[in-house]
Design an enzyme around this catalytic site. Sequence first.
Site, short mmCIF file in Angstrom:
data_model
loop_
_atom_site.label_atom_id
_atom_site.label_comp_id
_atom_site.label_asym_id
_atom_site.label_seq_id
_atom_site.Cartn_x
_atom_site.Cartn_y
_atom_site.Cartn_z
N ILE A 266 -17.84 21.90 0.56
CA ILE A 266 -17.05 22.01 -0.66
C ILE A 266 -17.77 21.26 -1.77
O ILE A 266 -18.20 20.11 -1.58
CB ILE A 266 -15.64 21.43 -0.46
CG1 ILE A 266 -14.89 22.22 0.62
CG2 ILE A 266 -14.84 21.45 -1.77
CD1 ILE A 266 -13.56 21.59 1.02
N GLU B 92 -31.12 2.96 14.46
CA GLU B 92 -29.67 2.90 14.20
C GLU B 92 -28.89 3.26 15.44
O GLU B 92 -27.90 2.60 15.79
CB GLU B 92 -29.31 3.84 13.04
CG GLU B 92 -27.85 3.79 12.61
CD GLU B 92 -26.99 4.81 13.35
OE1 GLU B 92 -25.77 4.57 13.48
OE2 GLU B 92 -27.55 5.83 13.79
N ASP C 232 -13.16 -11.45 4.92
CA ASP C 232 -12.25 -10.42 4.43
C ASP C 232 -10.82 -10.94 4.42
O ASP C 232 -10.21 -11.10 5.48
CB ASP C 232 -12.36 -9.16 5.31
CG ASP C 232 -11.65 -7.97 4.70
OD1 ASP C 232 -10.91 -8.15 3.72
OD2 ASP C 232 -11.83 -6.85 5.21
N ASP D 68 -13.73 14.31 -0.96
CA ASP D 68 -12.89 13.39 -1.73
C ASP D 68 -13.27 13.48 -3.20
O ASP D 68 -14.45 13.40 -3.56
CB ASP D 68 -13.09 11.95 -1.24
CG ASP D 68 -12.57 11.75 0.17
OD1 ASP D 68 -11.54 12.34 0.50
OD2 ASP D 68 -13.22 11.01 0.94
N TRP E 263 0.80 -1.22 0.00
CA TRP E 263 0.00 0.00 0.00
C TRP E 263 0.84 1.28 0.00
O TRP E 263 0.28 2.37 0.02
CB TRP E 263 -0.92 0.02 1.23
CG TRP E 263 -2.09 -0.90 1.12
CD1 TRP E 263 -3.33 -0.60 0.63
CD2 TRP E 263 -2.15 -2.27 1.51
NE1 TRP E 263 -4.15 -1.70 0.68
CE2 TRP E 263 -3.44 -2.76 1.22
CE3 TRP E 263 -1.22 -3.17 2.06
CZ2 TRP E 263 -3.84 -4.06 1.48
CZ3 TRP E 263 -1.62 -4.48 2.31
CH2 TRP E 263 -2.91 -4.91 2.02
N HIS F 46 -13.60 0.06 0.93
CA HIS F 46 -12.94 -1.20 1.26
C HIS F 46 -13.78 -2.33 0.69
O HIS F 46 -15.02 -2.27 0.71
CB HIS F 46 -12.77 -1.37 2.77
CG HIS F 46 -12.07 -2.63 3.15
ND1 HIS F 46 -10.90 -3.03 2.55
CD2 HIS F 46 -12.39 -3.61 4.05
CE1 HIS F 46 -10.51 -4.20 3.07
NE2 HIS F 46 -11.40 -4.56 3.98
N CYS G 275 -7.12 -4.41 -1.45
CA CYS G 275 -8.33 -5.06 -0.95
C CYS G 275 -9.20 -5.67 -2.03
O CYS G 275 -9.70 -6.79 -1.87
CB CYS G 275 -9.13 -4.09 -0.07
SG CYS G 275 -9.93 -2.74 -0.96
N GLU H 240 -24.83 33.51 3.60
CA GLU H 240 -24.05 32.47 2.92
C GLU H 240 -23.03 33.12 2.00
O GLU H 240 -23.37 34.07 1.28
CB GLU H 240 -24.99 31.56 2.13
CG GLU H 240 -24.33 30.35 1.51
CD GLU H 240 -25.35 29.42 0.86
OE1 GLU H 240 -26.04 28.69 1.60
OE2 GLU H 240 -25.45 29.44 -0.39
N GLU I 207 -29.23 5.94 8.73
CA GLU I 207 -28.40 6.81 9.56
C GLU I 207 -29.25 7.89 10.25
O GLU I 207 -30.09 8.52 9.62
CB GLU I 207 -27.31 7.48 8.72
CG GLU I 207 -26.16 6.56 8.36
CD GLU I 207 -25.29 6.21 9.55
OE1 GLU I 207 -25.61 6.65 10.67
OE2 GLU I 207 -24.30 5.49 9.36
N TYR J 101 -6.31 5.13 -1.23
CA TYR J 101 -7.71 4.83 -0.92
C TYR J 101 -7.89 4.39 0.53
O TYR J 101 -9.00 4.38 1.06
CB TYR J 101 -8.26 3.78 -1.88
CG TYR J 101 -7.91 2.35 -1.55
CD1 TYR J 101 -8.81 1.52 -0.90
CD2 TYR J 101 -6.66 1.82 -1.89
CE1 TYR J 101 -8.50 0.21 -0.58
CE2 TYR J 101 -6.34 0.51 -1.60
CZ TYR J 101 -7.26 -0.30 -0.94
OH TYR J 101 -6.93 -1.59 -0.64
N ASP K 182 -18.43 5.57 14.88
CA ASP K 182 -18.49 7.03 14.95
C ASP K 182 -17.09 7.59 14.71
O ASP K 182 -16.09 7.00 15.11
CB ASP K 182 -18.99 7.48 16.33
CG ASP K 182 -20.49 7.32 16.47
OD1 ASP K 182 -21.15 6.92 15.48
OD2 ASP K 182 -21.02 7.58 17.57
N LEU L 13 -18.12 20.65 -6.35
CA LEU L 13 -17.48 20.75 -7.66
C LEU L 13 -18.34 21.56 -8.61
O LEU L 13 -19.57 21.46 -8.60
CB LEU L 13 -17.27 19.35 -8.24
CG LEU L 13 -16.19 18.48 -7.61
CD1 LEU L 13 -16.44 17.02 -7.92
CD2 LEU L 13 -14.82 18.91 -8.13
#
Length: 712
Positions: free
Chosen positions: A492, A464, A370, A596, A251, A345, A287, A553, A459, A531, A412, A494
């Site tokens: 953020i 949950e 795994d 990301d 890696w 993963h 992975c 804003e 979520e 990754y 968390d 694009l």
Amino acid sequence: MSVNLSSRNAAGRDQAAVMMKVDFQCVKNNTDHHTNEITLERLIIRRGKAFSLTVSAENLNPEDIQITVETGPGACEQKGTRSSFSSSCPAPGSAPGSGSWSVSVSSSSSSSAGLSVKCPSSACVGLYSLTLRSGSCAASFERAVTVLFNPWCADDSVFLPSEAERQEYVMNEQGIVYKGVDEYITSMSWDFGQFEDDIVDICLKMLDLNPKCVKDAQEDHSARCNPIYISRVISTMINSDDDKGVLMGQWDGSYIGGVVPSKWSSSVEILRRWIKYDCHPVKFGQCWVFAAVMCTVLRCLGIPCRVVTNYQSAHDTDQNLLVDEYFSDYGVRPKRDLDSVWNYHVWVEGWMRRPDLSEHSLYDGWQVLDPTPQEKSSGIYCCGPAPVKAVLQGHTDVQYDVPFVFGEVNADKVTWLVMANGSKKKILSDTKSVGQNISTKAVGSNSRLDITDQYKHAEGSVKERAVFDEATKRVTGLKPSEAPRPTVQMNISLDSPPLNGTDIKLKLVLKSQNTKAQDLSLKMSAQVMRYTGTPAADVWSNSTNIQLQPNTEQTLPFTVPFAAYGPKMLDNNCIKVSAIATEKTETKETYLAEKDIVPHSPALDLTVIGTPLQDSEMSAEVVFENPLPAPLKNCSVTLTGSGLLKNTEKSSAVELGPGQRIRLKVQFRPYRLGPKKLVANFDSSTFRNIKASVDVNVRPATPALVLLNFSK
């Protein structure tokens, strides 16, 4: 397959003994047992189902045919690795719990008999020797029968009720592996190739080399009746960390002496390389490669299996279900801490019953397995089988490795700011971002199936959080921390989809929820990331001061140039852009935003010409055009496809000027029927391992003759 052996050669008896002839009926049996895709030249059966033999000899007594089957060294009935039975009397209690080996006579004459031999549904998988005797006749065959798991048999512990799912999770030799990030999911085709004729022997060799077999071969072969045991062994053997496993992980970005992980697209090539070089580990895997190879092995042995990708996947080293992440006060993420969150993963799920955990089917079904060497389980690098149902319910005290898997999908995340003097400040507690868009290939199509709801409840829902509390209580007895409520929200985004080779245009949006104006010190940065969540290189940064007006804003556009990130991307997964805003007050409240970004790769064109008929000539062409104003160095193209190409085809390495093309043309003859897939790969010093694929459904070459035969 018909074999003649004298009884002297077969059983060491008198030279005048009568010769015996045995027809293994490989075509009929292998077709009935769904193993004809592997071969028609040797007998490969699935347990829990009968197979046919024809035995011929002078003065044969059909009512007195004795058969002995054995697997592994020191085979014995007590361990379930040896069974003797006859046409007049079944085996005495071999394979307890699911019946015994047995034989019945389906037809007979004075010199021959048709036999139906039943293999119990709890038989050990592997290679069996076979000895037959009738009076003075005898024949013995080493490595005569290969026994596999049987997902078609209701009594087998890997039974899968749906035929469509059996076709997908056992019989399909091609698949899709999902990569990228949760906001931009990418896919790549993978050639599992589990029915290539040498793969079954490679899988059995893998079992023989596992540490448990090396330590005690008798016990290991006896335990091969159990898919729980087998799957855990394979999880160990896919990586090379503890043994002579298949793949060595790497890696750190240095792949000297091996293959860059992103270049692989076929398990067959990896497994053949492993066996060719005396079972030394193949370099290198990450992975998705580990998972795809394991999927091949499980499907080959008959355990239903699928490849699964989890986005924003937590690696919780201490298994307290909390993952700590750190940013420096100048906006850059420091080198990796023990905990991390991977962009994605990949693991596999195997289908099996879990009577070791519950007699009421509570944990039956999909099990996480795994093979990527992350954390040790019982002292070795493996993971699972962990019941997906246990993960969903927060039952973290269930075997195997459920706390680790639960953390991957629902830990968390706590974010800390590291000051220049080394002190830490908690700036964010995030209960929602870990475990997103858990994905696998859909049954019968190339679409993506989201299975997140099989691992966790929605979520932020009451259910949950209740499950998380239950999971935490069972593991640590701790309570999750509460998230602070920021007065500034940052995001953020694009401007347009990012294309590798061009500048990336973004904007930072700040929104005040305060009644007073706020003076902020703003630091933005971009890092190329592996990754696994580990920084590979700092590529861009900028600082500014702004005054954010109350309840308003504000948008700040900015650009990360290709000249900054391009040379650093290579085999790294993405660019992480982050912004840290700090109030110019005594409290120095701090706010964080991060994103990301996976730049889209240029297109690779793959076309196929010809009618897809078995053993009829076809052609394929792969073309890549350099989209950059600068030359691309070390450009090459490869093409693979089980059932279509016997070996990987590869072009020579060349340099491509702006607008120039590399082209690979291949002539081939499909050699196996059914849905197949060609997978092309382009590699260069700038764009690494861009892939394209095309489906090829191979049909019989003489369909008219087949129809005529059916009509008779």
